[in-house]
Scaffold this motif. Structure first.
Motif, short mmCIF file in Angstrom:
data_model
loop_
_atom_site.label_atom_id
_atom_site.label_comp_id
_atom_site.label_asym_id
_atom_site.label_seq_id
_atom_site.Cartn_x
_atom_site.Cartn_y
_atom_site.Cartn_z
N PRO A 85 0.80 -1.24 0.00
CA PRO A 85 0.00 0.00 0.00
C PRO A 85 0.83 1.27 0.00
N ASP A 86 2.06 1.21 0.48
CA ASP A 86 2.88 2.42 0.49
C ASP A 86 3.79 2.51 -0.73
N ASP A 87 3.72 1.52 -1.61
CA ASP A 87 4.59 1.52 -2.79
C ASP A 87 3.92 2.22 -3.96
N PHE A 88 4.74 2.76 -4.84
CA PHE A 88 4.24 3.40 -6.06
C PHE A 88 3.50 2.35 -6.90
N GLY A 89 2.32 2.70 -7.37
CA GLY A 89 1.59 1.79 -8.25
C GLY A 89 0.64 0.87 -7.53
N PHE A 90 0.44 1.07 -6.22
CA PHE A 90 -0.40 0.14 -5.46
C PHE A 90 -1.83 0.08 -6.00
N ALA A 91 -2.43 1.25 -6.27
CA ALA A 91 -3.83 1.26 -6.72
C ALA A 91 -3.95 0.57 -8.08
N ALA A 92 -3.03 0.86 -8.99
CA ALA A 92 -3.07 0.22 -10.32
C ALA A 92 -2.84 -1.29 -10.18
N TYR A 93 -2.01 -1.66 -9.24
CA TYR A 93 -1.75 -3.09 -8.99
C TYR A 93 -3.04 -3.80 -8.58
N ARG A 94 -3.77 -3.22 -7.63
CA ARG A 94 -5.03 -3.84 -7.19
C ARG A 94 -6.02 -3.89 -8.35
N GLN A 95 -6.07 -2.78 -9.10
CA GLN A 95 -6.99 -2.68 -10.23
C GLN A 95 -6.74 -3.82 -11.23
N PHE A 96 -5.48 -4.01 -11.64
CA PHE A 96 -5.20 -5.01 -12.68
C PHE A 96 -5.30 -6.45 -12.15
N CYS A 97 -5.02 -6.65 -10.86
CA CYS A 97 -5.23 -8.00 -10.31
C CYS A 97 -6.70 -8.41 -10.48
N TRP A 98 -7.62 -7.48 -10.21
CA TRP A 98 -9.06 -7.77 -10.35
C TRP A 98 -9.47 -7.74 -11.81
N PHE A 99 -8.97 -6.78 -12.54
CA PHE A 99 -9.38 -6.58 -13.93
C PHE A 99 -9.16 -7.85 -14.76
N SER A 163 -2.32 -12.07 -13.53
CA SER A 163 -3.77 -12.07 -13.73
C SER A 163 -4.11 -11.78 -15.20
N VAL A 164 -3.55 -10.70 -15.73
CA VAL A 164 -3.87 -10.27 -17.10
C VAL A 164 -3.18 -11.17 -18.13
N GLY A 165 -1.91 -11.52 -17.85
CA GLY A 165 -1.11 -12.28 -18.83
C GLY A 165 -1.73 -13.63 -19.14
N TYR A 166 -2.32 -14.28 -18.14
CA TYR A 166 -2.96 -15.57 -18.41
C TYR A 166 -4.05 -15.41 -19.46
N VAL A 167 -4.85 -14.36 -19.34
CA VAL A 167 -5.97 -14.17 -20.26
C VAL A 167 -5.45 -13.88 -21.67
N LEU A 168 -4.39 -13.09 -21.77
CA LEU A 168 -3.82 -12.81 -23.09
C LEU A 168 -3.31 -14.10 -23.74
N GLY A 169 -2.65 -14.93 -22.94
CA GLY A 169 -2.12 -16.20 -23.47
C GLY A 169 -3.25 -17.12 -23.93
N LEU A 170 -4.34 -17.12 -23.17
CA LEU A 170 -5.49 -17.97 -23.55
C LEU A 170 -6.10 -17.45 -24.85
N ALA A 171 -6.24 -16.14 -24.96
CA ALA A 171 -6.79 -15.56 -26.20
C ALA A 171 -5.88 -15.93 -27.38
N ALA A 172 -4.57 -15.90 -27.15
CA ALA A 172 -3.63 -16.26 -28.23
C ALA A 172 -3.80 -17.73 -28.62
N LEU A 173 -3.99 -18.60 -27.60
CA LEU A 173 -4.21 -20.03 -27.89
C LEU A 173 -5.45 -20.23 -28.75
N LEU A 174 -6.43 -19.36 -28.57
CA LEU A 174 -7.67 -19.45 -29.35
C LEU A 174 -7.52 -18.86 -30.74
N GLY A 175 -6.33 -18.31 -31.01
CA GLY A 175 -6.10 -17.71 -32.33
C GLY A 175 -6.61 -16.28 -32.42
N GLU A 176 -6.76 -15.63 -31.26
CA GLU A 176 -7.33 -14.28 -31.23
C GLU A 176 -6.26 -13.20 -31.11
#
Ligand SMILES: N[C@@H](CCC(=O)N[C@@H](CS)C(=O)NCC(=O)O)C(=O)O
Length: 207
Positions: A85-99, A163-176
């Motif tokens: 919470p005291d590190d730079f980027g904390f809010a964006a980190y939480r956002q992308f973990c959920w996103f 969190s995000v990278g898994y979804v990108l890899g799955l989309a790539a596996l689907l040919g997307e």
């Protein structure tokens, strides 16, 4: 007693295996056919949801992939994979973990269902196109997050990328991935080039 991970190739358990590999934790991998609910029904006595992944660590049992990642880092860290919470980027980190799971994954889940698990003749009209449009729209948030960066936040690999990278890899596996912006293609290649990712994706057909 080692951490036990119930795993299916191509499923969200890649996130968890990747984090286990990044952390260097010993684990036992139980590789299940997909969907285990139908192909290995006795699995329901371990995880009544029938979903993958499933993690057991002593008394702990978890069925949400990102909760597993957060748990492993908190329980077996410290690790640079988290942003405090005291590190730079904390809010964006939480956002992308959920996103990654809550917003980017649903249209890709629809594509998995209708491109991989449904005969073309049985696909409702427009459902694939709508999912593609939604995914492309949501991908813009990843492009904005990356801009000139190598990773989404904090200038290093974090659970946000897992969190995000898994979804990108799955989309790539689907040919997307043909229409991915160049920065996203480079980002996915960067993630897949990590030794821990390679070990986690062993036998996943994603190398
Ligand atoms: N939100 C959960 C979703 C788990 C989930 O739905 N897993 C899929 C595979 S990636 C699954 O097992 N689907 C088959 C089923 O539920 O029977 C997570 O992040 O772990």
């Amino acid at each position: 007693m080692t951490v036990e991970l119930y795993h299916g190739d191509g499923t969200r358990s890649l996130r968890v295996r990747w984090v286990l590999e990044e952390l260097g934790i010993a684990y036992t991998l139980h590789r299940l056919p997909f969907p285990p609910r139908l192909k290995q029904p006795e699995y329901l006595s371990i995880n009544p949801l029938g979903s993958l992944p499933f993690l057991i660590d002593g008394e702990v049992q978890l069925s949400e992939s990102m909760a597993m990642c957060e748990y492993l880092v908190a329980r077996h860290g410290p690790s640079p994979l988290t942003v405090g919470p005291d590190d730079f980027g904390f809010a964006a980190y939480r956002q992308f973990c959920w996103f990654g799971e809550a917003t980017l994954m649903p249209p890709v889940g629809t594509l998995v269902r209708y491109l991989m698990m449904t005969a073309a003749a049985d696909r409702p009209a427009g459902v694939v196109e709508a999912a593609r449009d939604s995914f492309a729209q949501r991908l813009k948030a990843v492009s904005r997050g990356l801009e000139d960066r190598e990773y989404l936040v904090a200038d290093r690999l974090t659970l946000a990328d897992v969190s995000v990278g898994y979804v990108l890899g799955l989309a790539a596996l689907l040919g997307e991935s043909d229409d991915f912006p160049a920065a996203i293609t480079a980002y996915l290649a960067r993630l897949r080039g990590r030794d821990a990712y390679r070990r986690a994706a062993e036998r996943e057909g994603q190398r």
